[in-house]
Write a protein that holds these residues in place. Structure first.
Motif, mmCIF file in Angstrom:
data_model
loop_
_atom_site.group_PDB
_atom_site.id
_atom_site.type_symbol
_atom_site.label_atom_id
_atom_site.label_comp_id
_atom_site.label_asym_id
_atom_site.label_seq_id
_atom_site.Cartn_x
_atom_site.Cartn_y
_atom_site.Cartn_z
ATOM 1 N N ILE A 115 0.844 -1.203 0.000
ATOM 2 C CA ILE A 115 0.000 0.000 0.000
ATOM 3 C C ILE A 115 0.876 1.247 0.000
ATOM 4 N N THR A 116 1.928 1.227 0.825
ATOM 5 C CA THR A 116 2.783 2.410 0.919
ATOM 6 C C THR A 116 3.490 2.668 -0.407
ATOM 7 N N GLU A 117 3.869 1.593 -1.091
ATOM 8 C CA GLU A 117 4.476 1.747 -2.425
ATOM 9 C C GLU A 117 3.484 2.432 -3.360
ATOM 10 N N LEU A 424 3.091 7.499 11.048
ATOM 11 C CA LEU A 424 4.098 7.737 10.007
ATOM 12 C C LEU A 424 5.051 6.552 9.846
ATOM 13 N N ARG A 425 4.762 5.445 10.549
ATOM 14 C CA ARG A 425 5.678 4.303 10.581
ATOM 15 C C ARG A 425 6.149 3.878 9.172
ATOM 16 N N TYR A 426 5.228 3.779 8.216
ATOM 17 C CA TYR A 426 5.612 3.311 6.876
ATOM 18 C C TYR A 426 5.913 4.455 5.922
ATOM 19 N N SER A 427 5.178 5.569 6.066
ATOM 20 C CA SER A 427 5.403 6.660 5.115
ATOM 21 C C SER A 427 6.795 7.258 5.276
ATOM 22 N N ALA A 432 6.690 7.884 1.559
ATOM 23 C CA ALA A 432 5.400 8.217 0.932
ATOM 24 C C ALA A 432 5.016 9.624 1.375
ATOM 25 N N MET A 433 5.291 10.601 0.494
ATOM 26 C CA MET A 433 5.160 12.010 0.856
ATOM 27 C C MET A 433 4.131 12.714 -0.027
ATOM 28 N N PHE A 434 3.598 13.813 0.480
ATOM 29 C CA PHE A 434 2.710 14.647 -0.344
ATOM 30 C C PHE A 434 3.079 16.107 -0.098
ATOM 31 N N PRO A 443 4.971 13.616 5.276
ATOM 32 C CA PRO A 443 4.663 12.177 5.176
ATOM 33 C C PRO A 443 3.155 11.930 5.324
ATOM 34 N N ILE A 444 2.644 10.958 4.587
ATOM 35 C CA ILE A 444 1.215 10.603 4.674
ATOM 36 C C ILE A 444 0.963 9.914 6.015
ATOM 37 N N VAL A 445 -0.153 10.251 6.652
ATOM 38 C CA VAL A 445 -0.508 9.649 7.940
ATOM 39 C C VAL A 445 -1.432 8.467 7.661
#
Ligand code: ATP
Ligand code: MG
Length: 585
Positions: A115-117, A424-427, A432-434, A443-445
Motif C-alpha cells: 500500500i505504501t508503495e 508515520l511508521r511506513y510513510s 510516501a510524501m505529499f 509524510p502521509i498519515v
C-alpha cells in the motif's frame, strides 16, 4: 436450486479426531473444510457460500464509508519489506521464496508495504487526500502453531483496509469510520463482540483496538472491568495488585538465604508444594535473548503466581524484540539448567529486570543457579546484583482496575478484527510524501484495518450452535432454507418440493433440496448439523393430509402450514429473521 444428491457435502456423525473447539469440530462434521497440511485448508462449498455472504456484508460496510476496493498481489518483492525493515522482523512467520533469477520474494502476510508503495507512486498532493483502500484477499503466515482449523491458518483470507490522511486529525476520522464499520459488520453477521485496547505488535504505530469474541476456545486473553467497562488485551492491560494479594515482607530480622535441595522440582507449583509455601512467595525467573545485531541476555523475574508480559518487556527494552533463551544459553548465562535459575549470584552481563509487584525487602524462594537446588529466604535488595523494577507481568483475575478500582475479570477470546493507527511508521521509512497547502513535503498519515474472513464464520459458529450442530445466523447462512424431501422417489413429493423451492428462489432466498435416498433420520440429523435457519419437511404423509411442517433451527420452533400457504408463510418468517440483524443504512 442445488440438490444434495449431487452436492459436495461430506457430513460425518462422529466427532473428528484432532479437533478441540466447537467451530473446528462442526466445520469438519458439516463437511465445510478439508485440510491439506497443517494450517492449510480447502473451503468446501458450504463454507465458501458462508464466506461469500460475509464478504458481501464487509464490502457493503467498507463502501458505505467510502473505501475503494482493489486487489493487490499476494507475491511481493523482498525490497519493499527490506525498506520498511520487516524483512528482518517478521522472521519465520513470513513465507519466503526465490524466483528463477534467484531474487527474493515473499507471500505477503499483510500489505502495509505494498500500500505504501502505491501511495508514494500515486499520491502527491494534499488535494488527493484523504483516501481509503481495501481488499479481500489471501494472506500467508507460517504460524508457529496452526490449529483450530481455519481459525488460525497458514493461508487465510483477510479484509484489509488502509487509510491515507494529511494529519492525525484526519487519521482520527478515518479510524472512527472504520471502527463504526466494524461494529456494523459484526452486528449484521449476528456476532457479539467487545472492543479492547490492544498492542500494535509488529505493525508499529501509535494506537490500536481489537474486536474480540468471548469464548473459552479463544487464544487471546482479555481483561474486562465489569464496573466501568474498561477492556484491554492482557498484553497491554493495566491492573493493580489488590492489597490482600501481597506477600507481607518478613517482619523484623530478614531470614538468611539458605540453599535447599529440590531434586526434580522444576515448576513453580512443584517447588512451592515441596517447600510448603504459596506460589506467590516464590520467584519465577525467565531468561530472554534480545533480537538485535549484538544480542543481550535479559533475566525477567516475576512472582511465582504471575506471568511475564513479553509485550511490556519489549516496551521496557525500547522496542527491541526478544525470544526465550535456548537451553544452552540458559546454561551458559547461569551455570544451571532452566528450572533452577534466578538472579542470585548472577554474573554481570545479564540484565536483570524485576516486576514491580515483587517486594525488594520481601523474602522469597528462588532458584539457586545450581541443578536440583533452590534457595529460601532470598531478599532481592540484599541478594540480587543491581536490577531495575518495571511493570512486567500480565494482569491477572482479581487485579484492581486502574480506572475505577473495580475487580478485573480475565477471559479467553478470539480476535476477529484489529484496527491500527499506523501514523508515520511506513510513510517515513518508505518515503510516501505529499505536498501540503504551503507546498511543503509531508509524510502521509496512515491507518490499517484487518478482519479475518474465516474467523467471521468460525466465531459465528462458536456463538451459534447446540448439541445437534450449527445454528447459522441468517445473514451468514450458506442457504436460508433446507427442503427435506422425505420420499424423494415419490413424484408428488419431488414436484411439491421443486415448486416450493422455485417460488422461494424467485423471491430471492437461497434454497437447497435434500433429495438424497436416505432415511428421514439421516436427513433430520444432517439438516440440524449444517444449521440452515429454516427446514421444510415434505413427505408423502404430510402432502396427503394437506399440511407441511416448517422448523426454525435456532430454537426448534415448529409449525404445520397448509401446503398452499407454505411459501408465503416461510417468506414472512424469513423476513422477520432477517430483520433481527438489519441496521439502518
Ligand atoms: P493473532 O493475534 O490472532 O495472530 P494478528 O494480531 O496477527 O492475530 P492481524 O495481523 O491484526 O492479526 O490480522 C488481522 C486479522 O486477520 C485478525 O484480526 C484475524 O481476524 C485475522 N487473522 C490473523 N492471523 C490469522 C490466521 N493465522 N488465520 C486466520 N485469520 C487470521
Ligand atoms: Mg498473528
Amino acid at each position: 436450486m442445488y440438490r444434495l444428491a449431487h452436492y459436495l457435502l461430506p457430513t460425518t456423525k462422529e466427532d473428528p479426531a484432532g479437533a478441540e473447539i466447537p467451530s473446528h469440530k462442526l466445520m469438519l462434521r458439516a463437511g465445510m473444510i478439508r485440510q491439506l497440511m497443517a494450517g492449510v485448508h480447502s473451503h468446501l462449498p458450504l463454507l465458501w457460500r458462508a464466506i461469500r455472504k460475509a464478504q458481501e456484508i464487509v464490502r457493503e460496510e467498507q463502501e458505505r464509508i467510502g473505501a475503494q476496493e482493489l486487489l493487490m498481489a499476494a507475491l511481493s518483492p523482498a525490497d519493499l519489506w527490506q525498506e520498511s525493515g520487516r524483512w528482518a522482523t517478521f522472521g519465520d512467520d513470513m513465507f519466503r521464496l526465490k524466483d528463477r533469477k534467484q531474487s527474493d520474494a515473499a507471500l505477503a502476510p499483510t500489505h502495509e508495504e505494498i500500500i505504501t508503495e502505491h501511495a508514494r507512486a500515486f499520491i502527491h498532493s494534499y488535494r488527493q487526500l484523504p483516501q481509503m483502500w481495501f481488499q479481500i484477499q489471501g494472506k500467508f503466515r507460517d504460524e508457529p502453531r496452526p490449529r483450530s482449523g481455519v481459525l488460525r491458518g497458514r493461508q487465510f483470507i483477510m479484509k484489509d483496509a488502509y487509510s491515507l490522511d494529511v494529519d492525525t486529525a484526519g487519521l482520527d476520522v478515518s479510524y472512527a469510520n472504520q471502527r463504526e464499520a466494524y461494529q456494523r459488520t459484526f452486528r449484521r453477521c449476528g456476532i457479539e463482540f467487545v472492543i479492547v485496547g490492544a498492542s500494535s505488535g509488529l505493525m508499529g504505530g501509535s494506537g490500536s483496538e481489537e474486536f474480540m469474541v468471548l469464548t473459552p476456545s479463544g487464544e487471546d486473553t482479555i481483561a474486562v472491568c465489569p464496573n466501568c467497562g474498561y477492556a484491554a488485551n492482557v498484553e497491554v492491560a493495566a491492573g493493580h495488585l489488590p492489597p490482600t494479594g501481597q506477600t507481607p515482607p518478613s517482619a523484623g530480622a530478614l531470614p538468611a538465604m539458605t540453599p535447599v535441595e529440590t531434586p526434580g522440582q522444576k515448576s513453580i507449583d512443584d517447588v512451592a508444594g515441596f517447600l510448603k509455601v504459596s506460589p506467590s512467595q516464590t520467584l519465577k525467573s525467565m531468561l530472554y535473548v534480545t533480537q538485535e545485531a549484538t544480542p543481550r541476555a535479559v533475566m525477567v523475574v516475576v512472582r511465582g503466581d504471575h506471568e511475564v508480559n513479553v509485550d511490556r518487556l519489549t516496551k521496557v527494552l525500547g522496542g527491541v524484540g526478544v525470544r526465550p533463551a535456548h537451553d544452552a544459553e540458559v546454561q551458559q548465562a547461569t551455570g544451571s539448567p532452566a528450572g533452577f535459575i534466578s538472579p542470585v549470584g548472577l554474573a554481570t552481563g545479564v540484565m536483570i529486570l524485576l516486576d514491580q509487584d515483587i517486594l525488594p525487602e520481601g523474602a522469597y524462594v528462588a532458584g539457586a543457579n545450581r541443578a536440583e537446588h533452590h534457595c529460601t529466604g532470598v531478599v532481592p535488595a540484599r541478594d540480587f546484583p543491581a536490577f531495575t523494577r518495571e511493570h512486567l507481568r500480565l494482569v491477572a483475575e482479581g487485579d484492581l482496575c486502574v480506572t475505577c478500582g473495580g475487580s478485573l475479570t480475565v477471559s479467553r477470546a478470539i480476535e476477529l478484527g484489529h484496527i491500527f493507527k499506523l501514523g508515520l511508521r511506513y510513510s517515513t521509512t518508505m518515503g510516501a510524501m505529499f505536498l501540503d497547502a504551503e507546498g511543503k513535503q509531508q509524510p502521509i498519515v496512515m491507518g490499517s484495518y484487518g478482519i479475518g474472513m474465516e474467523r467471521i464464520v468460525a466465531c459465528a459458529i462458536e456463538q451459534h450452535h447446540d448439541d445437534k450442530g450449527i445454528c447459522f445466523p441468517l445473514p451468514l447462512a450458506p442457504f436460508h432454507v433446507a427442503i427435506l424431501a422425505l420420499d424423494p422417489g415419490d413424484e408428488a413429493v419431488l414436484e411439491a418440493a421443486t415448486a416450493l423451492g422455485g417460488s422461494l428462489e424467485a423471491a430471492g432466498w437461497d434454497v437447497v433440496l435434500d433429495d438424497r435416498e436416505e432415511r428421514p433420520g439421516v436427513k433430520f440429523a444432517d439438516a440440524d448439523l449444517i444449521g440452515l435457519p429454516f427446514q421444510v419437511i415434505i413427505g408423502r404423509k404430510g402432502l396427503g393430509a394437506g399440511t407441511l411442517e416448517i422448523k426454525r433451527r435456532r430454537d426448534g420452533e415448529r409449525e404445520n402450514v397448509p401446503v398452499a400457504e407454505v411459501s408465503s408463510r416461510l417468506q414472512t418468517l424469513l423476513q422477520e429473521e432477517a430483520a433481527r440483524y438489519a441496521l439502518p443504512s
